[in-house]
Write a protein that holds these residues in place. Structure first.
Motif, PDB file in Angstrom:
ATOM      1  N   TYR A 192     -13.837 -41.588 -22.718  1.00 19.34           N
ATOM      2  CA  TYR A 192     -12.437 -41.607 -21.729  1.00 19.34           C
ATOM      3  C   TYR A 192     -12.782 -41.799 -20.218  1.00 19.34           C
ATOM      4  CZ  TYR A 192     -13.470 -36.431 -22.129  1.00 19.34           C
ATOM      5  OH  TYR A 192     -13.957 -35.451 -22.321  1.00 19.34           O
ATOM      6  N   GLY A 235     -26.722 -41.516 -23.431  1.00 19.60           N
ATOM      7  CA  GLY A 235     -25.419 -42.074 -24.070  1.00 19.60           C
ATOM      8  C   GLY A 235     -24.526 -42.654 -22.909  1.00 19.60           C
ATOM      9  N   LYS A 236     -23.390 -42.486 -23.201  1.00 24.40           N
ATOM     10  CA  LYS A 236     -22.530 -43.329 -22.188  1.00 24.40           C
ATOM     11  C   LYS A 236     -22.337 -42.484 -20.711  1.00 24.40           C
ATOM     12  CE  LYS A 236     -19.414 -42.628 -25.591  1.00 24.40           C
ATOM     13  NZ  LYS A 236     -20.281 -42.408 -26.670  1.00 24.40           N
ATOM     14  N   ILE A 237     -22.440 -41.272 -20.837  1.00 20.65           N
ATOM     15  CA  ILE A 237     -22.476 -40.574 -19.531  1.00 20.65           C
ATOM     16  C   ILE A 237     -23.797 -40.554 -18.917  1.00 20.65           C
ATOM     17  CG2 ILE A 237     -22.207 -38.212 -18.383  1.00 20.65           C
ATOM     18  CD1 ILE A 237     -20.175 -37.957 -20.779  1.00 20.65           C
ATOM     19  N   ASP A 292     -34.548 -39.141 -24.960  1.00 17.87           N
ATOM     20  CA  ASP A 292     -33.578 -39.330 -25.826  1.00 17.87           C
ATOM     21  C   ASP A 292     -34.225 -39.538 -27.254  1.00 17.87           C
ATOM     22  OD1 ASP A 292     -31.096 -40.403 -27.467  1.00 17.87           O
ATOM     23  OD2 ASP A 292     -30.119 -40.602 -25.703  1.00 17.87           O
ATOM     24  N   PRO A 341     -25.530 -34.103 -26.538  1.00 15.51           N
ATOM     25  CA  PRO A 341     -24.493 -33.256 -27.183  1.00 15.51           C
ATOM     26  C   PRO A 341     -25.098 -31.867 -27.728  1.00 15.51           C
ATOM     27  CG  PRO A 341     -25.277 -35.001 -28.701  1.00 15.51           C
ATOM     28  CD  PRO A 341     -25.821 -35.002 -27.370  1.00 15.51           C
ATOM     29  N   THR A 344     -30.323 -29.310 -29.975  1.00 16.21           N
ATOM     30  CA  THR A 344     -30.579 -29.133 -28.669  1.00 16.21           C
ATOM     31  C   THR A 344     -30.171 -27.670 -28.155  1.00 16.21           C
ATOM     32  OG1 THR A 344     -28.090 -30.011 -28.429  1.00 16.21           O
ATOM     33  CG2 THR A 344     -29.950 -31.587 -28.301  1.00 16.21           C
ATOM     34  N   THR A 377     -23.399 -30.671 -17.369  1.00 11.07           N
ATOM     35  CA  THR A 377     -22.194 -31.202 -17.685  1.00 11.07           C
ATOM     36  C   THR A 377     -21.607 -31.176 -18.991  1.00 11.07           C
ATOM     37  OG1 THR A 377     -22.688 -33.246 -17.042  1.00 11.07           O
ATOM     38  CG2 THR A 377     -21.936 -31.963 -15.112  1.00 11.07           C
ATOM     39  N   ASP A 429     -21.196 -26.924 -14.893  1.00  9.65           N
ATOM     40  CA  ASP A 429     -19.734 -27.201 -15.208  1.00  9.65           C
ATOM     41  C   ASP A 429     -19.481 -26.692 -16.674  1.00  9.65           C
ATOM     42  OD1 ASP A 429     -17.299 -28.435 -14.771  1.00  9.65           O
ATOM     43  OD2 ASP A 429     -17.606 -29.977 -16.290  1.00  9.65           O
ATOM     44  N   PHE A 485     -14.573 -33.662 -16.511  1.00  8.80           N
ATOM     45  CA  PHE A 485     -13.505 -34.629 -17.040  1.00  8.80           C
ATOM     46  C   PHE A 485     -12.171 -34.934 -16.186  1.00  8.80           C
ATOM     47  CE2 PHE A 485      -9.739 -32.678 -18.837  1.00  8.80           C
ATOM     48  CZ  PHE A 485     -10.362 -31.303 -18.672  1.00  8.80           C
TER      49      PHE A 485
END
Ligand code: NAI
Length: 327
Positions: free
Chosen positions: A99, A152-154, A173, A202, A207, A228, A254, A294
């Motif tokens: 998002y 990944g994306k973040i 990764d 994740p 993890t 985060t 966070d 977020f």
């Protein structure tokens, strides 16, 4: 379409009301979280919408299915709070896979800058006309090494931000991105070479407590850790020991493993029973925010839009691009 919306916060309402109205999706908002005791509130709904700290275990899934509910719409990316294996074949679970990776990565950097430049202390001091600089010495990020766990994306947005600060970026990764120009190293090398470590993977079996007594022992003295992603990536007791022994220079959190009992609620004026979070918060070099990475206008708007699109697409076509499980 009637959707039982659990764990509603005031900031959810304008965005979900707007996109719901546009698409004839009627939300029934409940303040309470979804759990075994509250699942009956969903009895008359067509679908259920939940967030990160709602509990969707086998009992809850069985109840939802018995009410004829076919869709569980997560309004978040992570789904570690849902028993996905049990849900599979019984209820369709959809999520919002992305998002705003910018919201989360920018918050991670905001926390890092706060910790290394002590702006939180300066803000309070100057409000009281205290212009002393003692105790405010920080360090340059330029030239320091940051280790990104999960590209990944973040993680990738965080890499771009850190490069903008002139940092050397290394990453770990299990699925390295090909031809990305990212310098991948083993987890051991990332731990031993990084001045700052930021977690963007994740929460999985692999993890869980990836940051523990042993991995903290492998870090540079004074390493700064940012989380985060999900609280249980870090063994909080081991982190406390690392902070007390001065091995950890600072922690920016966070998320917290036991956050579901605390985060998003106001406990000021109460005695908090969780000693671990109380001790962490009491440390001068720990910054805790309550799962707010977020929380930007853009992310909230995208979350509401994608959630409504997921719901509409499921009831119109019987399927949806953002499915995690099928019925
Ligand atoms: P993503 O799925 O795009 O990227 C995750 C990356 O982690 C992937 O590249 C994957 O290969 C890697 N990975 C998986 N297992 C790994 C392992 N064992 N070791 C190292 N890397 C591993 O996810 P995205 O969108 O970048 O989000 C990352 C995490 O951020 C989410 O899982 C979620 O828990 C958290 N998040 C937190 C938010 C907040 O408000 N604090 C908001 C949104 C996401």
């Amino acid at each position: 379409m009637k959707i039982a919306f659990f764990d509603t916060k005031p900031y959810d309402l304008p965005y979900f009301e707007k996109y719901g109205k546009k698409n004839s999706v009627e939300f029934k908002f409940f303040d309470t979280r979804l759990c075994e005791d509250t699942v009956s509130l969903a009895r008359d709904a067509d679908a259920v919408c939940v967030f990160v700290n709602d509990t969707v275990n086998s009992f809850v899934i069985d109840k939802l299915v018995s009410y004829g509910i076919r869709l569980l719409a997560l309004r978040c990316a992570g789904f570690n709070n849902v028993d996905i294996r049990y849900a599979s074949g019984k209820i369709c679970v959809v999520r919002v896979p992305a998002y705003s990776p910018y919201a989360v990565a920018e918050h991670a950097m905001a926390m890092l800058l706060t910790m290394v430049r002590r702006t939180h202390k300066a803000y309070i001091r100057t409000k009281d006309f205290n212009f002393s600089l003692s105790g405010l010495v920080g360090f340059d990020l330029c030239g320091k090494t940051i280790g990104i766990v999960g590209t990944g994306k973040i993680g990738c947005v965080m890499i771009d931000i850190c490069r903008g600060f002139g940092m050397r970026v290394i990453a770990y990764d299990i699925f390295p991105r090909k031809d990305s120009g990212i310098e991948y190293v083993s987890l051991e090398k990332l731990l031993s070479d990084s001045d700052v470590i930021s977690l963007h993977c994740p929460l999985t079996e692999a993890t869980y407590h990836i940051i523990n007594e042993e991995t903290i022992g492998q870090m540079k003295n004074g390493a700064v850790i940012i989380n985060t992603s999900r609280g249980a990536l870090i063994d909080a007791e081991a982190l406390l020991l690392g902070i007390k022994s001065r091995k950890i220079g600072a922690a920016c959190l966070d998320v917290y493993e036991e956050e579901s009992d605390l985060f998003f609620e106001d406990f000021s004026g109460h005695i908090v029973e969780d000693d671990t979070i109380a001790r962490l918060i009491s440390m001068p070099n720990v910054l805790v925010t309550s799962h707010q990475a977020f929380l930007t206008e853009e992310a909230l708007s995208n979350i509401a839009q994608t959630t409504v699109e997921n719901i509409v697409s499921f009831f119109r076509d019987g399927k949806c691009d953002n499915e995690i499980t099928r019925r």
